[in-house]
Design a protein around this motif. Sequence first.
Motif, PDB file in Angstrom:
ATOM      1  N   GLY A   1       9.943   7.074 -11.063  1.00  0.00           N
ATOM      2  CA  GLY A   1       9.991   5.909 -11.934  1.00  0.00           C
ATOM      3  C   GLY A   1       9.841   4.617 -11.142  1.00  0.00           C
ATOM      4  N   LEU A   2      10.251   4.677  -9.888  1.00  0.00           N
ATOM      5  CA  LEU A   2      10.290   3.474  -9.066  1.00  0.00           C
ATOM      6  C   LEU A   2       8.947   3.233  -8.366  1.00  0.00           C
ATOM      7  CD1 LEU A   2      12.695   1.645  -8.714  1.00  0.00           C
ATOM      8  CD2 LEU A   2      13.309   2.905  -6.662  1.00  0.00           C
ATOM      9  N   PHE A   3       8.397   4.293  -7.819  1.00  0.00           N
ATOM     10  CA  PHE A   3       7.133   4.163  -7.077  1.00  0.00           C
ATOM     11  C   PHE A   3       6.027   4.725  -7.953  1.00  0.00           C
ATOM     12  CE2 PHE A   3      10.575   5.148  -4.027  1.00  0.00           C
ATOM     13  CZ  PHE A   3      10.717   3.877  -3.509  1.00  0.00           C
ATOM     14  N   ARG A   4       5.244   3.812  -8.523  1.00  0.00           N
ATOM     15  CA  ARG A   4       4.298   4.278  -9.543  1.00  0.00           C
ATOM     16  C   ARG A   4       2.876   4.453  -9.011  1.00  0.00           C
ATOM     17  NH1 ARG A   4       7.840   0.876 -11.794  1.00  0.00           N
ATOM     18  NH2 ARG A   4       6.505  -0.902 -12.243  1.00  0.00           N
ATOM     19  N   ALA A   5       2.699   4.187  -7.707  1.00  0.00           N
ATOM     20  CA  ALA A   5       1.396   4.431  -7.081  1.00  0.00           C
ATOM     21  C   ALA A   5       1.600   4.486  -5.577  1.00  0.00           C
ATOM     22  CB  ALA A   5       0.421   3.302  -7.435  1.00  0.00           C
ATOM     23  N   GLY A   6       0.559   4.908  -4.868  1.00  0.00           N
ATOM     24  CA  GLY A   6       0.582   4.831  -3.412  1.00  0.00           C
ATOM     25  C   GLY A   6       1.058   6.100  -2.738  1.00  0.00           C
ATOM     26  N   PRO A   7       0.965   6.109  -1.400  1.00  0.00           N
ATOM     27  CA  PRO A   7       1.288   7.302  -0.617  1.00  0.00           C
ATOM     28  C   PRO A   7       2.726   7.802  -0.802  1.00  0.00           C
ATOM     29  CG  PRO A   7       0.200   5.650   0.752  1.00  0.00           C
ATOM     30  CD  PRO A   7       0.469   5.008  -0.563  1.00  0.00           C
ATOM     31  N   VAL A   8       3.665   6.876  -1.040  1.00  0.00           N
ATOM     32  CA  VAL A   8       5.044   7.331  -1.202  1.00  0.00           C
ATOM     33  C   VAL A   8       5.148   8.214  -2.438  1.00  0.00           C
ATOM     34  CG1 VAL A   8       7.422   6.632  -1.658  1.00  0.00           C
ATOM     35  CG2 VAL A   8       6.073   5.391   0.021  1.00  0.00           C
TER      36      VAL A   8
ATOM     37  N   PHE B   1       5.842  -1.417  -7.316  1.00  0.00           N
ATOM     38  CA  PHE B   1       7.201  -1.413  -6.783  1.00  0.00           C
ATOM     39  C   PHE B   1       7.522  -2.743  -6.108  1.00  0.00           C
ATOM     40  CE2 PHE B   1      10.125  -0.831  -3.212  1.00  0.00           C
ATOM     41  CZ  PHE B   1      11.251  -0.460  -3.933  1.00  0.00           C
TER      42      PHE B   1
ATOM     43  N   MET C   1       2.986   8.227   6.928  1.00  0.00           N
ATOM     44  CA  MET C   1       2.580   7.331   5.853  1.00  0.00           C
ATOM     45  C   MET C   1       1.443   6.391   6.263  1.00  0.00           C
ATOM     46  SD  MET C   1       4.147   7.775   2.980  1.00  0.00           S
ATOM     47  CE  MET C   1       4.708   9.460   2.946  1.00  0.00           C
ATOM     48  N   VAL C   2       1.517   5.853   7.480  1.00  0.00           N
ATOM     49  CA  VAL C   2       0.527   4.848   7.858  1.00  0.00           C
ATOM     50  C   VAL C   2      -0.404   5.305   8.971  1.00  0.00           C
ATOM     51  CG1 VAL C   2       1.996   2.959   7.108  1.00  0.00           C
ATOM     52  CG2 VAL C   2       2.041   3.653   9.495  1.00  0.00           C
TER      53      VAL C   2
ATOM     54  N   TRP D   1       8.285   9.726   9.719  1.00  0.00           N
ATOM     55  CA  TRP D   1       7.838   9.493   8.332  1.00  0.00           C
ATOM     56  C   TRP D   1       6.793   8.380   8.293  1.00  0.00           C
ATOM     57  CZ3 TRP D   1       8.507   5.444   4.696  1.00  0.00           C
ATOM     58  CH2 TRP D   1       8.277   5.811   3.355  1.00  0.00           C
TER      59      TRP D   1
ATOM     60  N   LEU E   1      13.431  -1.330   4.523  1.00  0.00           N
ATOM     61  CA  LEU E   1      13.516   0.135   4.528  1.00  0.00           C
ATOM     62  C   LEU E   1      14.958   0.611   4.395  1.00  0.00           C
ATOM     63  CD1 LEU E   1      10.875   0.917   7.273  1.00  0.00           C
ATOM     64  CD2 LEU E   1      10.625   1.226   4.808  1.00  0.00           C
TER      65      LEU E   1
ATOM     66  N   TYR F   1       0.828  -1.199   0.000  1.00  0.00           N
ATOM     67  CA  TYR F   1       0.000   0.000   0.000  1.00  0.00           C
ATOM     68  C   TYR F   1       0.870   1.260   0.000  1.00  0.00           C
ATOM     69  CZ  TYR F   1      -2.486   3.822   2.235  1.00  0.00           C
ATOM     70  OH  TYR F   1      -2.960   5.058   2.558  1.00  0.00           O
ATOM     71  N   VAL F   2       1.882   1.268   0.885  1.00  0.00           N
ATOM     72  CA  VAL F   2       2.692   2.481   1.051  1.00  0.00           C
ATOM     73  C   VAL F   2       3.571   2.753  -0.170  1.00  0.00           C
ATOM     74  CG1 VAL F   2       4.536   3.542   2.401  1.00  0.00           C
ATOM     75  CG2 VAL F   2       2.670   2.373   3.564  1.00  0.00           C
ATOM     76  N   PHE F   3       4.230   1.709  -0.654  1.00  0.00           N
ATOM     77  CA  PHE F   3       5.189   1.915  -1.744  1.00  0.00           C
ATOM     78  C   PHE F   3       4.572   1.697  -3.123  1.00  0.00           C
ATOM     79  CE2 PHE F   3       7.950   1.273   1.857  1.00  0.00           C
ATOM     80  CZ  PHE F   3       8.968   2.180   1.619  1.00  0.00           C
ATOM     81  N   GLY F   4       3.368   1.179  -3.152  1.00  0.00           N
ATOM     82  CA  GLY F   4       2.737   0.873  -4.442  1.00  0.00           C
ATOM     83  C   GLY F   4       3.014  -0.577  -4.800  1.00  0.00           C
TER      84      GLY F   4
END
Lengths: 382, 313
Positions: free
Chosen positions: B156-163, A211, B89-90, B85, B109, A205-208
């Motif tokens: 480019g790496l994180f293509r969706a989500g809160p990050v 990924f 995020m959560v 952080w 992480l 969820y957090v990173f997608g």
Amino acid sequence: MDLSAWLKDTRLVVCVGSGGVGKTTTAAAIGLWGALQGRRAMVLTIDPAKRLANSLGLEQMGGEPTQIDLAGLPEATGELWAMMLDSRGTFDALIAQVAPSPEARDRILANHVYRAMADAFAGSQDYMATEKLYDLASDGRWDLLVLDTPPVQNALDFLESPGRVVKFLDERVLSWFTAPYEKERVWGGAFLAGTSAFLFRLLGYVFGKEFLDDFAEFLQVFSGLYDGFRQRHQAVMELLDARSTSFVTVCAPTVSSVEVARFFQEELARRGHPRGGLVVNQIHRVEAADDDADGVLGEAARTLGADLQPATAARLVARLGRAHARLRAQSEADHALAARARAAAHGSGGFYQEVPRIEGEVHDLASLEVVGQHLFGDAEEA
Amino acid sequence: MDLTPLLDDRLVLVTGKGGTGKTTFAAALAALQAARGRRTLLCEVDSQRPALDPLVGREVTFAPVRVADRLEAANLVWPETLVAWLKRMVGMERIVRAILGNDMVQRFLDFVPGSQELVTLSAIAEHVERYDCVVVDLPASGHAFSLLDITRSALGLFRAGPVRERVLQLRTVLEDPRTRMFLVALPEEMVVNETLETLARLREHALLGGSPVVVLNRAIPPSLTDDERTLLERLSAAGLVGDAEEFLEAGRWERASEEAVAEAAFRLGQVLGVPPVLVPPAPAAGRERDVMRHVAVQLGRHMGVPRQELAWI
């Protein structure tokens, strides 16, 4: 004990310290000393000033070992080599070396996460430096390696960097992150029950999710490389811990670089690295008895400046007096800081050496040799 | 180079090659901002060897500590920065504790490319919301650049989500015209090279909204006349020894410094379009706070902040 005796049985010298303290010059001077002692020395450096490359007789220093022409120094019976760290290429080369097959290599080189990770690690030259070091040490062409480390604030980064990949990539991690993708695996569901399943979904969820998919693929491919990485890591750590390895901490008489040096000394001691020492560079030396510039220089200035603007001699002499006074103040401050650095010098048997500031830049082998004479404590006292 | 626009900035990122004195400049700059009535945070980034402590005269922690009127300082240490952080995020404290208690997630992480950079930038951005101005003592320029560049590569790496959402927010903060890089250079070839490299990369990637500021530290403004130079050369060639030679060496020393300053200022000026600000060396190598006071007074001249307003230092 002086540096010369100290390095007699040393095969690897690791120069550490903050930026701008003459670390690269010190590394090059140690390499040249090795060549003068009849050894085959290799200096591995990072982004040296162009003039230093020139001083070694090189137009430009490249990522390949280059032998330095020592024809101007007939007393040098050994060899001096140098190379610059090319951190971009090193990681890919490393993958190629540890990959079990060309297919595994190509798959990993194309993976999203690998590319990002390689960029991240390439940015940390310390990691690449230790990797390259391992290659050079295994090569066998050299019997003295001098590593000029990147200016890191933190000794831990440098000493621990080889472990970063290994630390993460053990089998437990590999299975934790790849299990959810192995659908055919009957026990997969049970394995990922409870907290683990929850955390895995949370990371997705957090990173997608995309990924995490990339990441799992990366791990699956990387798992084949794990043994290679671990062996390399162990070999590098053994090399750094070996009795034949010396750490030379370099600093200049500035508060911040002395603090960094003290920190390094403490870290090395804490980690039980047996051999280390301290070089304080760029110390201003003043010997003149007083600041009476006119008494010392007035007459010569008036004679030689007779044809110049009338007040030139008087003005210059006054200026030299002030410059000398500043030099004296600087010199006193330098020595106070050097004493502070020395107090923290590592262990009881560690060497300690002060090197005076040298007029002009180190721009050729001859001036590098002068640095070496000060470094190895056999410079003639002026 | 005009430094007054710094007094409107929300975020000043101070960096430079190692050993240039960037921490001292960050502290001096923060003092100047506070002196001008702005609520200011002076911030350092996970330094294992805290550099701000001796400058502000007390221990700087993750939670901002008060230094003077309107001036606070913080050290974005690990793992506190990560915890903050994760909370963002959560949301829930309990989940954060579960994450931190799990070895696998911890390692994840540690390993995710750029995660440390993202977490740090995120913490800086949060402070920007709370203060009029945040001055950050970034790592040396190479590392500083990768810290900022993560906002580009992470997309480019994180293509969706809160990050990804957070990365987009961070880009907005960096692209604000009141976000600026403050580069500290020395009149030395290698340092100038690295400064020019950083300027070129900043321009190429257009990461920051404000245009960069460059100061040349420990720069003695040229003052020898031509005749004095001539005479210095003649005396140096006259074969004098002993004390005389030492006086001459001191003179040549200052002459070489002047020439290095002129050369560095010229090279930087060509790229910047205006000459960099010269900051002369502090009078004799003093204590860190003395050097900081000297730098603040010098910068203050270029920012219209008189010495007497710099009460706390």
